[in-house]
Design an enzyme around this catalytic site. Structure first.
Site, PDB file in Angstrom:
ATOM      1  N   CYS A 139      90.443  44.901 -16.864  1.00 46.18           N
ATOM      2  CA  CYS A 139      89.137  44.666 -16.671  1.00 46.18           C
ATOM      3  C   CYS A 139      88.175  45.256 -15.661  1.00 46.18           C
ATOM      4  O   CYS A 139      88.062  46.488 -15.882  1.00 46.18           O
ATOM      5  CB  CYS A 139      88.700  43.107 -16.321  1.00 46.18           C
ATOM      6  SG  CYS A 139      87.246  42.188 -16.613  1.00 46.18           S
ATOM      7  N   HIS A 140      87.472  44.794 -14.431  1.00 47.76           N
ATOM      8  CA  HIS A 140      86.709  45.358 -13.872  1.00 47.76           C
ATOM      9  C   HIS A 140      87.632  46.049 -12.652  1.00 47.76           C
ATOM     10  O   HIS A 140      86.955  46.905 -11.615  1.00 47.76           O
ATOM     11  CB  HIS A 140      85.580  44.544 -13.243  1.00 47.76           C
ATOM     12  CG  HIS A 140      84.395  44.132 -13.976  1.00 47.76           C
ATOM     13  ND1 HIS A 140      84.423  43.176 -14.766  1.00 47.76           N
ATOM     14  CD2 HIS A 140      83.166  44.801 -13.981  1.00 47.76           C
ATOM     15  CE1 HIS A 140      83.556  43.218 -15.587  1.00 47.76           C
ATOM     16  NE2 HIS A 140      82.667  44.045 -15.063  1.00 47.76           N
TER      17      HIS A 140
END
Length: 177
Positions: free
Chosen positions: A107-108
């Site tokens: 994800c991030h």
């Protein structure tokens, strides 16, 4: 199934991490015998965005790449944004990646890799909003459930965790570096 009995995973995170992106991979590797240490910018405990609390084992300023076999970078927008502003965390991540140790970002979580300047010529995936940042850091971005580029494992979202965890385990078992 792989044994990770002699492996040590560093998890770099701070408050606001995406709960499942930390807890699911940690459970997957500890179930196979790996040791896990939480590396953070502050001591005590850190809290996920959905309330999971984990104890910090090592401050980022004290983390040494040679003490670990692999690295996990969980997502969570707030976590990723704050952790990448800590130069000690950036230096540790850079040392882990440049040493060839398996690194898994979901994800991030991949955001800090831009600051660590370790992405030029690499291919990875992430949450789609990071695509431009990752391309600007020199990557080829792909929209895949999981992608592995020479030990750099990446995935997009919590829905990708089964494939992400399996690839992290495989890379740790092979023991690159």
């Amino acid at each position: 199934m792989h044994s990770l009995k002699d492996k040590h995973l560093a998890v770099v995170a701070t408050d606001g991490f995406e709960d499942s992106e930390l807890t699911s991979p940690v459970k997957a590797v500890t179930d196979l015998g790996a040791k896990v240490s939480i590396v953070s910018t502050k001591g005590g405990e850190i809290k996920g965005k959905n309330g999971t609390v984990v104890s910090v084992d090592i401050l980022s300023k004290d983390a040494v790449a040679e003490s670990f076999d692999a690295l996990l970078l969980p997502g969570g927008t707030s976590n990723a944004d704050h952790i990448r502003m800590d130069q000690d965390a950036v230096n540790f991540v850079q040392a882990m990646v440049t040493s060839g140790r398996p690194t898994a970002a979901i994800c991030h979580g991949a955001w800090i890799l831009c600051d660590a300047d370790v992405l030029n010529g690499r291919t990875l995936t992430s949450y789609p909003s990071l695509k431009t940042d990752l391309r600007n850091a020199g990557t080829t971005w792909v929209d895949q459930e999981v992608w592995c580029d020479a030990g750099l494992v990446s995935s997009r979202t919590p829905e990708d965790l089964p494939a992400f965890n399996a690839k992290l385990i495989e890379e740790m078992a092979e023991g690159r570096h």
